[in-house]
Design a protein around this motif. Structure first.
Motif, PDB file in Angstrom:
ATOM      1  N   PHE A  24      21.621  43.707  39.778  1.00  0.00           N
ATOM      2  CA  PHE A  24      21.455  44.853  38.888  1.00  0.00           C
ATOM      3  C   PHE A  24      20.202  44.718  38.021  1.00  0.00           C
TER       4      PHE A  24
ATOM      5  N   GLY B  94      24.043  54.043  39.691  1.00  0.00           N
ATOM      6  CA  GLY B  94      23.834  52.682  40.180  1.00  0.00           C
ATOM      7  C   GLY B  94      24.845  51.718  39.588  1.00  0.00           C
ATOM      8  N   ILE B  95      24.459  51.021  38.526  1.00  0.00           N
ATOM      9  CA  ILE B  95      25.390  50.046  37.939  1.00  0.00           C
ATOM     10  C   ILE B  95      26.647  50.760  37.441  1.00  0.00           C
ATOM     11  N   GLY B  96      27.781  50.132  37.643  1.00  0.00           N
ATOM     12  CA  GLY B  96      29.049  50.726  37.233  1.00  0.00           C
ATOM     13  C   GLY B  96      29.270  50.543  35.742  1.00  0.00           C
ATOM     14  N   ASP B  97      28.551  51.327  34.958  1.00  0.00           N
ATOM     15  CA  ASP B  97      28.720  51.216  33.502  1.00  0.00           C
ATOM     16  C   ASP B  97      29.333  52.509  32.968  1.00  0.00           C
TER      17      ASP B  97
ATOM     18  N   LYS C  57      33.531  38.833  34.234  1.00  0.00           N
ATOM     19  CA  LYS C  57      32.346  38.210  34.839  1.00  0.00           C
ATOM     20  C   LYS C  57      32.196  36.764  34.368  1.00  0.00           C
TER      21      LYS C  57
ATOM     22  N   TYR D  72      31.059  41.558  45.074  1.00  0.00           N
ATOM     23  CA  TYR D  72      30.432  41.518  43.747  1.00  0.00           C
ATOM     24  C   TYR D  72      29.538  40.263  43.724  1.00  0.00           C
TER      25      TYR D  72
ATOM     26  N   ASN E 287      35.079  46.160  44.574  1.00  0.00           N
ATOM     27  CA  ASN E 287      33.701  46.445  44.218  1.00  0.00           C
ATOM     28  C   ASN E 287      32.869  45.701  45.258  1.00  0.00           C
TER      29      ASN E 287
ATOM     30  N   TYR F 229      39.429  46.528  38.454  1.00  0.00           N
ATOM     31  CA  TYR F 229      39.523  47.992  38.639  1.00  0.00           C
ATOM     32  C   TYR F 229      40.954  48.460  38.889  1.00  0.00           C
TER      33      TYR F 229
ATOM     34  N   LYS G  13      36.271  48.537  32.249  1.00  0.00           N
ATOM     35  CA  LYS G  13      36.360  49.830  32.919  1.00  0.00           C
ATOM     36  C   LYS G  13      37.643  50.552  32.507  1.00  0.00           C
TER      37      LYS G  13
ATOM     38  N   TYR H 154      34.380  53.607  42.808  1.00  0.00           N
ATOM     39  CA  TYR H 154      33.191  53.442  43.639  1.00  0.00           C
ATOM     40  C   TYR H 154      33.347  54.162  44.972  1.00  0.00           C
TER      41      TYR H 154
ATOM     42  N   ARG I 106      26.142  52.360  47.558  1.00  0.00           N
ATOM     43  CA  ARG I 106      27.264  52.584  46.629  1.00  0.00           C
ATOM     44  C   ARG I 106      26.881  53.557  45.526  1.00  0.00           C
TER      45      ARG I 106
HETATM   46  C1  MLT Z   1      28.883  46.902  38.972  1.00  0.00           C
HETATM   47  O1  MLT Z   1      28.137  47.879  38.912  1.00  0.00           O
HETATM   48  O2  MLT Z   1      29.177  46.341  40.028  1.00  0.00           O
HETATM   49  C2  MLT Z   1      29.491  46.409  37.721  1.00  0.00           C
HETATM   50  O3  MLT Z   1      29.198  47.213  36.650  1.00  0.00           O
HETATM   51  C3  MLT Z   1      29.022  45.081  37.427  1.00  0.00           C
HETATM   52  C4  MLT Z   1      29.893  44.419  36.427  1.00  0.00           C
HETATM   53  O4  MLT Z   1      30.987  44.878  36.113  1.00  0.00           O
HETATM   54  O5  MLT Z   1      29.461  43.367  35.982  1.00  0.00           O
END
Ligand code: MLT
Length: 396
Positions: A16, A39-42, A107, A130, A175, A206, A237, A330, A371
């Motif tokens: 990322f 993109g990033i899962g934020d 993480k 991941y 993920n 998730y 999340k 996702y 993704r």
């Molecule tokens: C992702 O986009 O895979 C996640 O946001 C990364 C994460 O949760 O560290």
């Protein structure tokens, strides 16, 4: 002095960080472009009122001599560990408070847990995965075996009976692919681990996005899992805590290897290397798990899942193959026109200022896939889908 040679085996940048760098460069060259990131899962929705009120109250307590607190217990305050046990009880899983460890997120714990295991253990990683699983094991110099996820196995690979590994990662909902193991499939993982004496590292970050009541939301809903699995979970999340930072790891008392309790080892590790999560954050986490907080979390999750539905319907319309998005935030799609993952990344960025994550960044089986995250703001997401439609991807 010798540096850790494991670091030399890593790719130059964390996935990322690399994407962030590419997007900044593009923005620098095209300052007028309105870039949309899927993109990033934020998360993008604000914290829930229940969490904000609890953290405000906790901050006020810290400002009064009578209620001020210094160091807390490294493994988390009892009030939060009890709230986590109640959360698990709703899933039909009984946990002891001593089996729950509060942390600053999944993480960190997914990387830190490796302290407990010898460097010459072999680790099994189903991929695409991941990137933290691979990178942290490379840092530790551990031998990695990959298990291929692909469309033919629904991106839910199962362990071959003859395969031996000492550690194995699971991520369900997954993920990056958004797929979810069924109870029977998780049972085959648990049975394999019990037969092999392996330890499963189950990433359930998730789980709150699972909509289908038949699908398992915790590895401990599977008989035998407490003897072979550690579960990692996060409020990032579930309750929008990516910037607040709070997660938890469950190490059951029944998890014993070589006559040693892994729960005891993890406690020893955490009390030595970690000073716990801030009181204010833990009060926020407690509120997120209260009935009021959970109802508010569900509203945010429903918003993100509606985003996922909108992405899915746009992809369907465009005739692109995809999976995920029904029980996970996702969506994992096949790149159109035989493009590689990074070719499609560049194509989307250059042609419509849209950012996603190249599937190959999650492992070689992700090549040719891409993704999208459902965590964006609705108006941005709708705009992004409109841009995709304009590209006429099916004719590529
Ligand atoms: C992702 O986009 O895979 C996640 O946001 C990364 C994460 O949760 O560290």
């Amino acid at each position: 002095m010798r540096i850790n040679p494991g670091f030399l085996n890593l790719q130059d940048r964390y996935l990322f960080a690399l994407i962030g760098q590419k997007v900044r460069e593009y923005k620098g060259q095209h300052p007028d472009q309105d870039i949309i990131s899927l993109g990033i899962g934020d998360v993008t929705l604000p914290l829930s009122p229940a969490v904000v009120a609890a953290m405000q109250q906790a901050a006020a307590e810290m400002g009064r001599a009578e209620t001020f607190r210094g160091y807390g217990e490294e493994q988390g305050y009892a009030f939060l560990r009890q709230a986590i046990c109640r959360y698990y009880a709703q899933k039909g899983v009984d946990l002891l408070q001593t089996e729950v460890f509060v942390s600053d997120g999944a993480k960190s714990d997914l990387g830190n847990i490796l302290d407990l295991f010898a460097a010459d253990n072999t680790v099994l990683i189903p991929e695409p995965a991941y990137p933290v699983y691979v990178d942290t094991n490379l840092m530790a110099g551990r031998k990695i075996i990959f298990l291929k996820g692909e469309a033919q196995n629904g991106f839910r690979p199962l362990p071959p009976a003859a395969l031996h590994a000492d550690l194995a990662y699971l991520c369900s909902p997954n993920n990056p692919t958004g797929t979810v193991y069924t109870k029977d499939e998780l049972q085959s993982w648990v049975d394999w681990a019990l037969r092999r004496g392996a330890v499963l590292l189950a990433d359930s970050a998730y789980e709150a996005f699972i909509q289908d009541p038949e699908l398992p939301t915790s590895i401990y809903q599977i008989p035998g899992a407490k003897e072979c699995a550690i579960e990692f979970c996060s409020l990032s999340k579930t309750a929008g805590f990516t910037g607040v930072r709070c997660g938890y790891t469950v190490v059951p008392q029944a998890l014993v290897r070589e006559g040693v309790s892994l729960n005891g080892l993890w406690l020893r590790r955490q009390t030595t290397k970690f000073n716990g999560v801030s009181y204010i954050v833990q009060r926020g986490a407690e509120a997120a798990l209260s009935p009021e907080g959970m109802a508010q979390n569900r509203e945010s999750i429903a918003y993100y899942m509606e985003n996922a539905r909108l992405i899915a319907s746009a992809l369907q319309e465009l005739g692109l193959w995809f999976t995920g998005g029904q029980n996970a935030p996702y969506i994992w799609l096949q790149c159109p026109g035989g493009m590689s993952s990074w070719e499609f990344f560049d194509f989307l960025l250059e042609r419509c200022a849209l950012v996603g994550t190249p599937g190959v960044g999650f492992g070689p089986s992700g090549e040719g896939y891409f993704r999208f995250t459902a965590f964006g703001r609705r108006e941005q997401l709708l705009k992004a889908m409109e841009r995709l439609r304009q590209l006429r991807l099916s004719s590529l």
